[in-house]
Design a protein around this motif. Structure first.
Motif, PDB file in Angstrom:
ATOM      1  N   VAL A 193       0.836  -1.201   0.000  1.00 17.34           N
ATOM      2  CA  VAL A 193       0.000   0.000   0.000  1.00 17.34           C
ATOM      3  C   VAL A 193       0.876   1.259   0.000  1.00 17.34           C
ATOM      4  N   ALA A 194       1.947   1.230   0.801  1.00 19.76           N
ATOM      5  CA  ALA A 194       2.851   2.381   0.806  1.00 19.76           C
ATOM      6  C   ALA A 194       3.650   2.433  -0.493  1.00 19.76           C
ATOM      7  N   GLY A 195       3.766   1.294  -1.182  1.00 14.23           N
ATOM      8  CA  GLY A 195       4.516   1.254  -2.440  1.00 14.23           C
ATOM      9  C   GLY A 195       5.980   1.575  -2.223  1.00 14.23           C
TER      10      GLY A 195
ATOM     11  N   PRO B 178      -1.090   1.129  -8.973  1.00 13.33           N
ATOM     12  CA  PRO B 178      -1.477   2.519  -9.241  1.00 13.33           C
ATOM     13  C   PRO B 178      -1.840   3.261  -7.948  1.00 13.33           C
ATOM     14  N   PHE B 179      -1.494   4.551  -7.938  1.00 14.27           N
ATOM     15  CA  PHE B 179      -1.713   5.387  -6.750  1.00 14.27           C
ATOM     16  C   PHE B 179      -3.171   5.368  -6.295  1.00 14.27           C
ATOM     17  N   ALA B 180      -4.093   5.522  -7.245  1.00 17.87           N
ATOM     18  CA  ALA B 180      -5.520   5.589  -6.892  1.00 17.87           C
ATOM     19  C   ALA B 180      -5.976   4.297  -6.229  1.00 17.87           C
ATOM     20  N   LEU B 181      -5.467   3.156  -6.732  1.00 16.68           N
ATOM     21  CA  LEU B 181      -5.839   1.870  -6.149  1.00 16.68           C
ATOM     22  C   LEU B 181      -5.320   1.764  -4.722  1.00 16.68           C
ATOM     23  N   ARG B 182      -4.084   2.248  -4.516  1.00 20.27           N
ATOM     24  CA  ARG B 182      -3.505   2.163  -3.174  1.00 20.27           C
ATOM     25  C   ARG B 182      -4.269   3.058  -2.197  1.00 20.27           C
ATOM     26  N   VAL B 183      -4.705   4.243  -2.664  1.00 24.90           N
ATOM     27  CA  VAL B 183      -5.483   5.123  -1.785  1.00 24.90           C
ATOM     28  C   VAL B 183      -6.843   4.489  -1.463  1.00 24.90           C
ATOM     29  N   ALA B 184      -7.465   3.879  -2.483  1.00 24.04           N
ATOM     30  CA  ALA B 184      -8.766   3.233  -2.264  1.00 24.04           C
ATOM     31  C   ALA B 184      -8.636   2.105  -1.240  1.00 24.04           C
TER      32      ALA B 184
ATOM     33  N   LEU C 104      -0.215   7.017   9.881  1.00 32.93           N
ATOM     34  CA  LEU C 104       1.197   6.969   9.505  1.00 32.93           C
ATOM     35  C   LEU C 104       1.351   6.302   8.137  1.00 32.93           C
ATOM     36  N   LEU C 105       0.550   5.248   7.907  1.00 32.28           N
ATOM     37  CA  LEU C 105       0.604   4.596   6.596  1.00 32.28           C
ATOM     38  C   LEU C 105       0.142   5.563   5.506  1.00 32.28           C
ATOM     39  N   ALA C 106      -0.912   6.339   5.801  1.00 30.44           N
ATOM     40  CA  ALA C 106      -1.377   7.339   4.833  1.00 30.44           C
ATOM     41  C   ALA C 106      -0.268   8.352   4.547  1.00 30.44           C
ATOM     42  N   VAL C 107       0.475   8.740   5.585  1.00 27.64           N
ATOM     43  CA  VAL C 107       1.597   9.667   5.382  1.00 27.64           C
ATOM     44  C   VAL C 107       2.619   9.052   4.425  1.00 27.64           C
TER      45      VAL C 107
ATOM     46  N   GLY D 131       5.209   9.341  -0.661  1.00 27.29           N
ATOM     47  CA  GLY D 131       5.709   8.751  -1.906  1.00 27.29           C
ATOM     48  C   GLY D 131       5.221   9.546  -3.112  1.00 27.29           C
ATOM     49  N   TRP D 132       3.944   9.932  -3.091  1.00 25.53           N
ATOM     50  CA  TRP D 132       3.367  10.744  -4.171  1.00 25.53           C
ATOM     51  C   TRP D 132       4.127  12.063  -4.285  1.00 25.53           C
ATOM     52  N   TYR D 133       4.390  12.689  -3.124  1.00 26.48           N
ATOM     53  CA  TYR D 133       5.068  13.992  -3.071  1.00 26.48           C
ATOM     54  C   TYR D 133       6.476  13.894  -3.646  1.00 26.48           C
TER      55      TYR D 133
END
Lengths: 294, 155
Positions: free
Chosen positions: A193-195, A204-210, A259-262, A267-269
């Motif tokens: 999920v953190a990739g 894909p980023f969107a899938l990981r956020v979902a 923390l996982l969301a961070v 990673g996106w940033y």
């Protein structure tokens, strides 16, 4: 004398009433110490491989080794015989163990990049073959965020909403398997999920956020179901204790998910920053002429 | 006169980073102040069916992710110097209002997950809750209008 301590404690716990047969006698503590042994072996392997990278001049960031040490420390606390004994009687201690093995230790260990370290130390041929396996359909399916979510949430639901939790208290083998599953599923979930590790194909980023949204929601919902008393019977835990455990799961679980969301958005940033730097680099000559100020 | 790509996307993205932070912030205020400190309503109500619980969980997860996503979006805009403060503030107030009104209308009245408070006449509490939401919406709309006008007028 030191070995007598946990036995005396477990005797008192049996008296408190879940009626399990705690193994006793010489060597009874060995299974309890097995996780510590494995942990020590893993730490020595990681330290050795990291040192080899540094000696070979290829380098290995110190931060990753520090994350590994922190993760190992959290696991060592979670698997300590004292906490394991306590967890059999007190569901709050069990919950602390669950949070450490399934959420916080995986966060630290994911940041240690263990898979990348391993692959870098292998002979090139073997590393290439392993990479091939990692990207082949069966393992790709396993390392998909959706699979990781199902293993994680599915495992937790099975544990808490079926008699599995009660069974686990009576069977050391089941207990060990459940703990291993919680840890392995937690680590897999965190990494994909953190990739984080580039050796695993990044979803894909969107899938990981979902998946992150669903996982966080499922964890919070499970905590509320436990609070509401959907916990399987036969564990002999007083309801007040269960509610406190559910609150622990809810609030500390939140912190771990945040923390996982961070990690996900960090990673996106970072990747976005690189893309912008590349764009600026390629457009540099043009821009120097057309807009000098900016 | 073509604008550089980064500043062209700046206002919209500044607005959205504000919306995300506004939703997340108001949801967090609701949880911390009303659920935990005042304990006017709880995260679980025994009469609520499991489906509502899951929807509550999704709302909670969205709150956490919205806060983190909004902060990183803002950091990205600041880094690329595309951050437009007025659009951000407009978005923030619109986000605050969106959560307050969603909670006040959908959660409290339509789904009846929980009420603002129990054991008291509820009308005044509902009015205060939703009028506060409307006030936030008005502030957000005014800020948005001013930001759009200023942008059309040029820097």
């Amino acid at each position: 004398m030191a070995a007598g301590q946990p036995e005396a404690a477990s005797g008192a716990l049996m008296h408190a009433g879940h009626g399990m047969g705690t193994p006793s006698g010489p060597g009874a503590d060995l299974p309890l110490l097995l996780p510590w042994g494995l942990l020590l072996a893993a730490a020595m392997l990681y330290g050795g491989l990291a040192t080899r990278q540094v000696r070979a001049g290829r380098g290995w960031p110190a931060a990753r080794s520090i994350w590994f040490a922190l993760g190992s420390l959290l696991l060592a606390v979670a698997f300590s015989p004292a906490l394991t004994e306590l967890a059999h009687a007190d569901v709050r201690a069990h919950m602390a163990q669950h949070l450490l093995t399934g959420m916080f230790a995986p966060l630290a260990l994911a940041l240690a990049w263990p898979l990348t370290l391993l692959l870098r130390n292998l002979p090139v041929q073997l590393a290439r073959r392993l990479m091939g396996w990692l990207h082949a359909p069966p393992l790709r399916l396993l390392t998909s965020p959706v699979t990781a979510l199902l293993l994680n949430v599915g495992g937790l639901s099975l544990l808490y909403l079926t008699p599995l939790y009660a069974l686990m208290l009576h069977r050391p083998l089941v207990h060990g398997l459940v703990q291993f599953h919680v840890f392995a599923a937690g680590l897999l979930y965190t990494v994909v999920v953190a990739g984080i590790e580039p050796v695993v194909a990044r979803a894909p980023f969107a899938l990981r956020v979902a998946v992150l949204l669903l996982g966080t929601a499922a964890h919070a919902t499970l905590a509320k179901l436990l609070y509401a008393g959907w916990w399987p019977h036969g564990t002999g835990n007083p309801p007040g204790q269960l509610q406190q455990a559910a609150k622990l799961m809810y609030s500390w679980g939140d912190l771990a998910e945040m923390l996982l969301a961070v990690l996900v958005f960090w990673g996106w940033y970072v990747r976005r920053g690189r893309a912008q730097a590349r764009a600026r680099g390629s457009a540099g000559q043009n821009r120097a002429v057309t807009s000098p100020g900016r | 006169m073509a604008q550089p790509a980064l500043t062209r996307t700046g206002p919209g993205r500044s607005l959205w980073s504000g919306v995300l932070l506004g939703i997340g912030f108001m949801a967090a205020v609701d949880e911390i102040v009303f659920h935990q400190i005042l304990a006017w309503h709880h995260f679980y109500d025994r009469s609520t069916p499991a489906v509502s619980l899951l929807s509550d969980g999704l709302l909670h997860a969205s709150e956490l992710v919205a806060l983190v996503a909004g902060m990183f979006m803002m950091a990205d805009l600041l880094r690329s110097r595309a951050f437009v403060p007025l659009f951000f503030w407009a978005g923030l107030f619109l986000g605050l209002a969106a959560f307050q009104l969603f909670d006040g209308v959908v959660d409290h009245k339509v789904l009846q997950l929980h009420q603002v408070r129990y054991g008291v006449p509820i009308l005044l509490y509902d009015l205060a809750w939703n009028l506060a939401g409307l006030a936030l919406l008005l502030i957000g709309a005014l800020l948005w209008r001013r930001a759009s006008r200023r942008r059309r007028a040029g820097p």
